[in-house]
Design a protein around this motif. Sequence first.
Motif, mmCIF file in Angstrom:
data_model
loop_
_atom_site.group_PDB
_atom_site.id
_atom_site.type_symbol
_atom_site.label_atom_id
_atom_site.label_comp_id
_atom_site.label_asym_id
_atom_site.label_seq_id
_atom_site.Cartn_x
_atom_site.Cartn_y
_atom_site.Cartn_z
ATOM 1 N N ILE A 98 0.948 -1.147 -0.616
ATOM 2 C CA ILE A 98 0.438 -0.314 0.314
ATOM 3 C C ILE A 98 0.690 0.975 0.127
ATOM 4 C CG2 ILE A 98 -2.000 1.516 1.022
ATOM 5 C CD1 ILE A 98 -2.505 -1.076 0.112
ATOM 6 N N LEU A 99 1.910 0.917 1.176
ATOM 7 C CA LEU A 99 2.991 2.196 0.466
ATOM 8 C C LEU A 99 3.418 2.765 -1.019
ATOM 9 C CD1 LEU A 99 5.373 4.279 1.679
ATOM 10 C CD2 LEU A 99 6.605 2.115 1.855
ATOM 11 N N ALA A 100 3.501 1.454 -1.861
ATOM 12 C CA ALA A 100 3.701 1.643 -2.689
ATOM 13 C C ALA A 100 2.824 2.921 -4.050
ATOM 14 C CB ALA A 100 3.960 0.792 -4.159
ATOM 15 N N GLY A 101 1.546 2.879 -3.419
ATOM 16 C CA GLY A 101 0.787 4.040 -3.637
ATOM 17 C C GLY A 101 0.732 5.186 -3.745
ATOM 18 N N ILE A 102 1.870 5.503 -2.073
ATOM 19 C CA ILE A 102 1.372 6.860 -1.420
ATOM 20 C C ILE A 102 1.824 7.545 -2.138
ATOM 21 C CG2 ILE A 102 2.138 7.849 0.130
ATOM 22 C CD1 ILE A 102 0.293 6.165 1.114
ATOM 23 N N GLY A 103 3.029 7.334 -3.383
ATOM 24 C CA GLY A 103 3.270 8.552 -4.423
ATOM 25 C C GLY A 103 2.301 8.985 -5.313
ATOM 26 N N PRO A 104 2.135 8.076 -6.258
ATOM 27 C CA PRO A 104 0.885 8.554 -6.645
ATOM 28 C C PRO A 104 -0.212 9.655 -6.867
ATOM 29 C CG PRO A 104 1.601 6.306 -7.961
ATOM 30 C CD PRO A 104 2.035 6.753 -6.605
ATOM 31 N N PHE A 105 -0.592 8.361 -5.328
ATOM 32 C CA PHE A 105 -2.076 9.322 -4.750
ATOM 33 C C PHE A 105 -1.532 10.784 -4.326
ATOM 34 C CE2 PHE A 105 -4.529 10.412 -0.428
ATOM 35 C CZ PHE A 105 -5.804 10.264 -1.223
ATOM 36 N N ALA A 106 -0.493 11.143 -3.379
ATOM 37 C CA ALA A 106 0.100 12.131 -2.696
ATOM 38 C C ALA A 106 0.138 13.241 -4.373
ATOM 39 C CB ALA A 106 1.460 12.108 -2.734
ATOM 40 N N LEU A 107 0.391 12.820 -5.252
ATOM 41 C CA LEU A 107 0.878 14.002 -7.132
ATOM 42 C C LEU A 107 -0.524 13.779 -7.097
ATOM 43 C CD1 LEU A 107 3.589 12.462 -8.952
ATOM 44 C CD2 LEU A 107 3.888 14.734 -7.077
ATOM 45 N N ALA A 108 -1.583 13.058 -7.483
ATOM 46 C CA ALA A 108 -2.632 13.168 -7.565
ATOM 47 C C ALA A 108 -3.901 13.983 -6.913
ATOM 48 C CB ALA A 108 -3.505 11.557 -8.617
ATOM 49 N N ARG A 109 -3.741 14.082 -5.971
ATOM 50 C CA ARG A 109 -4.373 15.028 -4.730
ATOM 51 C C ARG A 109 -3.827 16.322 -4.481
ATOM 52 N NH1 ARG A 109 -9.007 12.439 -2.571
ATOM 53 N NH2 ARG A 109 -9.783 11.430 -3.722
ATOM 54 N N GLY A 110 -2.769 16.858 -4.444
ATOM 55 C CA GLY A 110 -1.814 17.961 -4.431
ATOM 56 C C GLY A 110 -1.159 18.093 -3.392
ATOM 57 N N LEU A 111 -0.658 16.352 -2.619
ATOM 58 C CA LEU A 111 0.142 16.948 -1.845
ATOM 59 C C LEU A 111 1.323 17.557 -1.871
ATOM 60 C CD1 LEU A 111 -1.441 13.712 0.733
ATOM 61 C CD2 LEU A 111 -2.338 16.423 0.733
ATOM 62 N N ALA A 112 2.051 17.003 -2.802
ATOM 63 C CA ALA A 112 3.483 17.226 -3.374
ATOM 64 C C ALA A 112 3.445 17.125 -4.658
ATOM 65 C CB ALA A 112 3.966 15.808 -3.464
ATOM 66 N N LYS A 113 4.596 17.621 -5.432
ATOM 67 C CA LYS A 113 5.002 18.137 -7.171
ATOM 68 C C LYS A 113 5.527 17.269 -7.399
ATOM 69 C CE LYS A 113 3.240 22.875 -6.605
ATOM 70 N NZ LYS A 113 3.411 24.619 -6.728
ATOM 71 N N ALA A 114 5.988 16.872 -8.985
ATOM 72 C CA ALA A 114 6.161 16.438 -9.333
ATOM 73 C C ALA A 114 8.162 16.842 -9.275
ATOM 74 C CB ALA A 114 6.667 16.082 -10.885
ATOM 75 N N ASP A 115 8.978 17.007 -9.445
ATOM 76 C CA ASP A 115 9.715 17.164 -9.817
ATOM 77 C C ASP A 115 11.383 16.301 -11.110
ATOM 78 O OD1 ASP A 115 12.184 18.673 -9.662
ATOM 79 O OD2 ASP A 115 13.355 17.460 -7.405
ATOM 80 N N GLY A 116 10.509 17.206 -12.548
ATOM 81 C CA GLY A 116 10.840 17.040 -13.234
ATOM 82 C C GLY A 116 10.727 15.116 -14.145
ATOM 83 N N ALA A 117 11.323 14.362 -14.479
ATOM 84 C CA ALA A 117 10.751 13.206 -14.664
ATOM 85 C C ALA A 117 11.187 12.040 -13.943
ATOM 86 C CB ALA A 117 11.842 12.487 -16.192
ATOM 87 N N ARG A 118 12.098 12.454 -12.775
ATOM 88 C CA ARG A 118 11.579 11.471 -12.000
ATOM 89 C C ARG A 118 11.692 12.012 -10.551
ATOM 90 N NH1 ARG A 118 11.182 5.593 -12.056
ATOM 91 N NH2 ARG A 118 13.878 5.126 -10.491
ATOM 92 N N THR A 119 11.100 11.239 -9.661
ATOM 93 C CA THR A 119 10.217 11.839 -8.157
ATOM 94 C C THR A 119 10.421 11.201 -7.441
ATOM 95 O OG1 THR A 119 8.879 13.862 -9.448
ATOM 96 C CG2 THR A 119 8.809 13.464 -7.050
ATOM 97 N N THR A 120 11.135 11.485 -6.476
ATOM 98 C CA THR A 120 11.524 11.081 -4.945
ATOM 99 C C THR A 120 10.576 11.641 -4.129
ATOM 100 O OG1 THR A 120 13.512 10.373 -5.829
ATOM 101 C CG2 THR A 120 13.355 10.729 -3.239
ATOM 102 N N LEU A 121 10.296 11.244 -3.299
ATOM 103 C CA LEU A 121 9.172 11.748 -2.153
ATOM 104 C C LEU A 121 9.568 10.720 -0.858
ATOM 105 C CD1 LEU A 121 5.580 11.826 -3.683
ATOM 106 C CD2 LEU A 121 7.222 13.417 -3.131
ATOM 107 N N LEU A 122 9.360 11.903 0.233
ATOM 108 C CA LEU A 122 10.383 10.966 1.863
ATOM 109 C C LEU A 122 8.596 10.573 2.590
ATOM 110 C CD1 LEU A 122 13.670 12.829 2.541
ATOM 111 C CD2 LEU A 122 13.114 10.529 1.313
ATOM 112 N N VAL A 123 8.374 9.670 2.426
ATOM 113 C CA VAL A 123 6.997 9.306 3.530
ATOM 114 C C VAL A 123 7.252 8.773 4.057
ATOM 115 C CG1 VAL A 123 5.172 7.839 2.769
ATOM 116 C CG2 VAL A 123 6.478 8.645 0.712
#
Length: 372
Positions: A98-123
Amino acid sequence: MGQIAIPCMLIRGGTSKGAYFLRDDLPAETASRDALLLALMGSPDKRQVDGLGGAHPLTSKVAIVSRSSEPGCDIDFLFAQVGIETASVDTTPNCGNILAGIGPFALARGLAKADGARTTLLVRTLNTGTVAALTMDTPEGEASAEGSARIDGVPGTSAPIDIAFLDAAGSVCGALLPTGNTVDLVDGVPCTLIDNGMPVIVMRAADVGRTGYEPREALDKDMELKARIERIRLAAGPLMNLGDVAQKVVPKIALVAPPRAGGAICTRSFIPHECHASIGVFAAVTVATAAALPGSPAASVAAMPQGRERSLPVEHPTGEFTVTLTLGGTAERPVVERAGLLRTARILMEGRAFVPARVMAAQAGGARHAAE
């Protein structure tokens, strides 16, 4: 009385599927939140026919997500395992799928922004405080679902999501080896009681009279084996600083055997009362860690690669799950400095989930009575 609508996404994360919510869209009070989640998932009911749950532990999961309040972290994530036939919401364990889906969810819901072609989020996983770095493809400002990455247990291919766990050791039990021992004798069976993100009891399948290669369906019907490993689990709970685990989903059980398909070790994982179709993310990391400990039951059957950076394919009933370990320390006392793996995820649905308003009214009434 009508229904309450809650914004929701259904996301496949790894080999699991769950309902993802913004924290602020759910009640802040725990009892009210849990009552809402049970109603949304359709529990307790073995079919979960009146809710979103999929009538299996791997599809009765919830993610509660917000921007992180922790300096240096981007996202906070609370995982909930929702009971199927029981009215339980367990926030004790982690869930790497379920952790793997947190990145796509966070971007889709505006909790974080993409950073170029590859994005790293600390969760940060609030259940245990574990922090993971999630790196995903974001070529158009959102998480990509297209790619060549493949994981066993999921059809087709998708974009890779690289997960690196930064501090998983002892996240639930307080120490990697809560008893301080590589091997403990529990109910007459040599076990490693270990927690590298998930509390797991690791034992040789041969020590409980099985090969470790049995089909999942056969093990699910093996009542004698299930009763035996449940006795071990109940005895191990207090030893792992988990107390009475009769009503908890941790610790998990992993039966291990020599690999048969070119991997490092073969597993049959119980979660804890059903045999897993594959193996959970944190369970795979924890079993791989156990295999790296000299003298452990897992090490005795593993085909371990050498070197500081090790790639360990963990075999399971439907394929394999490769864990990467970075080892320090010495050969006699290795230290796992970093654990990582590959997952994929895909947003399946976005909309509103409905729960009868009477559920929340009953909670409010109960709170009033308690106050009186």
